[in-house]
Design an enzyme around this catalytic site. Sequence first.
Site, PDB file in Angstrom:
ATOM      1  N   GLU A 207       0.885  -1.177   0.000  1.00 14.39           N
ATOM      2  CA  GLU A 207       0.000   0.000   0.000  1.00 14.39           C
ATOM      3  C   GLU A 207       0.915   1.216   0.000  1.00 14.39           C
ATOM      4  O   GLU A 207       1.443   1.616   1.041  1.00 14.39           O
ATOM      5  CB  GLU A 207      -0.889  -0.014   1.251  1.00 14.39           C
ATOM      6  CG  GLU A 207      -1.895  -1.162   1.289  1.00 14.39           C
ATOM      7  CD  GLU A 207      -3.088  -0.934   0.364  1.00 14.39           C
ATOM      8  OE1 GLU A 207      -3.326   0.219  -0.056  1.00 14.39           O
ATOM      9  OE2 GLU A 207      -3.784  -1.912   0.055  1.00 14.39           O
ATOM     10  N   CYS A 241      -2.339   9.687   2.646  1.00 17.03           N
ATOM     11  CA  CYS A 241      -1.869   9.097   1.386  1.00 17.03           C
ATOM     12  C   CYS A 241      -2.824   9.377   0.232  1.00 17.03           C
ATOM     13  O   CYS A 241      -2.405   9.463  -0.915  1.00 17.03           O
ATOM     14  CB  CYS A 241      -1.659   7.605   1.558  1.00 17.03           C
ATOM     15  SG  CYS A 241      -3.139   6.764   2.151  1.00 17.03           S
TER      16      CYS A 241
HETATM   17  P1  NAD Z   1       8.098   4.735   5.089  1.00 19.39           P
HETATM   18  O1  NAD Z   1       8.196   3.925   3.838  1.00 19.39           O
HETATM   19  O2  NAD Z   1       9.206   5.642   5.419  1.00 19.39           O
HETATM   20  O3  NAD Z   1       7.914   3.782   6.369  1.00 19.39           O
HETATM   21  C1  NAD Z   1       6.951   2.748   6.423  1.00 19.39           C
HETATM   22  C2  NAD Z   1       7.458   1.639   7.308  1.00 19.39           C
HETATM   23  O4  NAD Z   1       8.667   1.106   6.796  1.00 19.39           O
HETATM   24  C3  NAD Z   1       7.744   2.061   8.751  1.00 19.39           C
HETATM   25  O5  NAD Z   1       7.223   1.095   9.626  1.00 19.39           O
HETATM   26  C4  NAD Z   1       9.268   2.123   8.806  1.00 19.39           C
HETATM   27  O6  NAD Z   1       9.763   1.779  10.074  1.00 19.39           O
HETATM   28  C5  NAD Z   1       9.698   1.112   7.775  1.00 19.39           C
HETATM   29  N1  NAD Z   1      10.945   1.487   7.100  1.00 19.39           N
HETATM   30  C6  NAD Z   1      11.376   2.747   6.800  1.00 19.39           C
HETATM   31  N2  NAD Z   1      12.564   2.697   6.160  1.00 19.39           N
HETATM   32  C7  NAD Z   1      12.883   1.376   6.030  1.00 19.39           C
HETATM   33  C8  NAD Z   1      13.981   0.657   5.457  1.00 19.39           C
HETATM   34  N3  NAD Z   1      15.004   1.297   4.869  1.00 19.39           N
HETATM   35  N4  NAD Z   1      13.962  -0.688   5.509  1.00 19.39           N
HETATM   36  C9  NAD Z   1      12.927  -1.357   6.092  1.00 19.39           C
HETATM   37  N5  NAD Z   1      11.890  -0.726   6.664  1.00 19.39           N
HETATM   38  C10 NAD Z   1      11.848   0.607   6.644  1.00 19.39           C
HETATM   39  O7  NAD Z   1       6.707   5.484   4.957  1.00 19.39           O
HETATM   40  P2  NAD Z   1       6.053   6.524   5.940  1.00 19.39           P
HETATM   41  O8  NAD Z   1       6.896   7.768   5.959  1.00 19.39           O
HETATM   42  O9  NAD Z   1       5.737   5.882   7.235  1.00 19.39           O
HETATM   43  O10 NAD Z   1       4.681   6.842   5.198  1.00 19.39           O
HETATM   44  C11 NAD Z   1       4.576   7.746   4.159  1.00 19.39           C
HETATM   45  C12 NAD Z   1       4.329   7.078   2.834  1.00 19.39           C
HETATM   46  O11 NAD Z   1       3.381   6.048   2.968  1.00 19.39           O
HETATM   47  C13 NAD Z   1       3.741   8.023   1.811  1.00 19.39           C
HETATM   48  O12 NAD Z   1       4.316   7.752   0.568  1.00 19.39           O
HETATM   49  C14 NAD Z   1       2.276   7.678   1.792  1.00 19.39           C
HETATM   50  O13 NAD Z   1       1.603   7.995   0.620  1.00 19.39           O
HETATM   51  C15 NAD Z   1       2.338   6.212   2.012  1.00 19.39           C
HETATM   52  N6  NAD Z   1       1.087   5.745   2.590  1.00 19.39           N
HETATM   53  C16 NAD Z   1       0.306   4.915   1.868  1.00 19.39           C
HETATM   54  C17 NAD Z   1      -0.903   4.481   2.388  1.00 19.39           C
HETATM   55  C18 NAD Z   1      -1.797   3.547   1.636  1.00 19.39           C
HETATM   56  O14 NAD Z   1      -2.736   3.044   2.246  1.00 19.39           O
HETATM   57  N7  NAD Z   1      -1.581   3.291   0.370  1.00 19.39           N
HETATM   58  C19 NAD Z   1      -1.293   4.906   3.648  1.00 19.39           C
HETATM   59  C20 NAD Z   1      -0.450   5.751   4.346  1.00 19.39           C
HETATM   60  C21 NAD Z   1       0.746   6.152   3.820  1.00 19.39           C
END
Ligand code: NAD
Length: 453
Positions: A207, A241
Amino acid sequence: MKEIVNKQRTFFNTHATKNIQFRRKQLKTLQQALKQNEAAMHEAIYKDFKKSEFDNYSTEISLLYKDIKEARINVFKWARRKNVSTGILNFPASSFIIPEPLGVCLVIGAWNYPYQLSLAPVIAAIAAGNTVVLKPSELPSHTAALMAKIVKEHFDPSFFTVIEGGVDETQELLKQKFNKIFFTGSSKVGKIVYKAAAENLTPVTLELGGKSPAIVTENCNLKISVKRLVWGKFLNAGQTCIAPDYVLVHKSIEKKFLEQTKQEIISQHFAYENDNYLQIINNRNFERLTEMIDSKKIYFGGETNPDTRYIQPTVMQHVTLDDAVMQEEIFGPILPVIPYDTIEEAISIVNSLPKPLSCYVFTKSDSVKKKVLKEISFGGGAINDTVMHITNSNLPFGGVGHSGMGNYHGEAGFKAFTHYKSVMDKPTWLDPSIRYYPHTPFRLKLMRWLLRL
Ligand code: NAD
């Protein structure tokens, strides 16, 4: 982590989760746990990014209660074996599909709706009969700690547990063998998750995000359109998002649109720092967002306060695709407005960017609605509204291309955590010899006649 996964696998192999009443009971436990902790949940999320009780209830907790209620009511139906037709070729067999849980599942949550994005997939996973390891985002640290505490108090870790942590812990988790990984977050990290999952051929749902457009045509109901657009954009301070990321507005109404947007921001009380308007989650995002604002292009807003991580709702005009604000998903309270001449031009701008998670069109014209739906590929969306499609659990929620793969909510969530096992059951009292050797011209003729293809 290995030990936790092993324990969950051992528990899953007892087949206890295959019992529907067991699943319903766990969902009820989760509902009661959330109910008991509502006040603490409001407090934690307010500490993390100043989210009000109203917003927390309406955009997070109530959606979880609704998911639990719907899953508890429908799980018997969703989990039922389904008979399908068999056809003459296999007469007198019967055929059926058994929905079966995948096993030990990993759910990785994003920070922007920390309760909802962590627990909604968990509800689906439990309804489908799996065990779950949840890794919420570490950024809202109070909500993550509270979820870990609540789950620890109410669930056996060999069935459902929370692991707190950031990048290192997630990377370590990704080395374990899961039967399903459900990830919500950025496209960048989505690729890391997808690669790690490939090592074990683990199915994934991703997602992700992207730049979701809103197209405002010259014959829309401007007042209502702007009201709904402003609400969807500045809810959660733009950290949604499916928020409209940028607006394409017909040139003939651009001036009126800008003026109306300004009025609406003011009348919805978004325009100044107050208890209903959220902070930016952390300093890194605050800086990223303030760097996107080109002061020469501000139509309204632009005020910021690093101490409170406040960014005023900011509307930018004369924006082009080359501006910084159009280079990545904004994920904050900045609204770029781009004028267009023809609907074809608006569609081609959207299609020049990766496929968005959502798309919104504000219009009274049926032909424009049809054209947009036919010519733009996007995850999901709404006509004459923003964001609200997410509240209808009959609509599978998910992205396409760069905005994700797979979907959930309602029965789609159950399906995301289910394998559909297809079985043919054949009695032995009849065994036509046509398929067995030796093959003769007569049998081929008979085969052609039987199949009639
Ligand atoms: P992110 O990708 O930075 O983090 C998401 C998760 O991944 C967190 O739990 C984090 O701890 C983990 N993570 C971060 N870096 C990592 C790495 N290098 N290796 C492994 N795990 C890692 O995203 P975010 O900042 O939490 O959220 C923002 C993004 O999420 C935006 O792009 C937004 O559009 C998207 N989003 C999508 C939905 C959806 O339902 N489609 C909902 C909310 C947010």
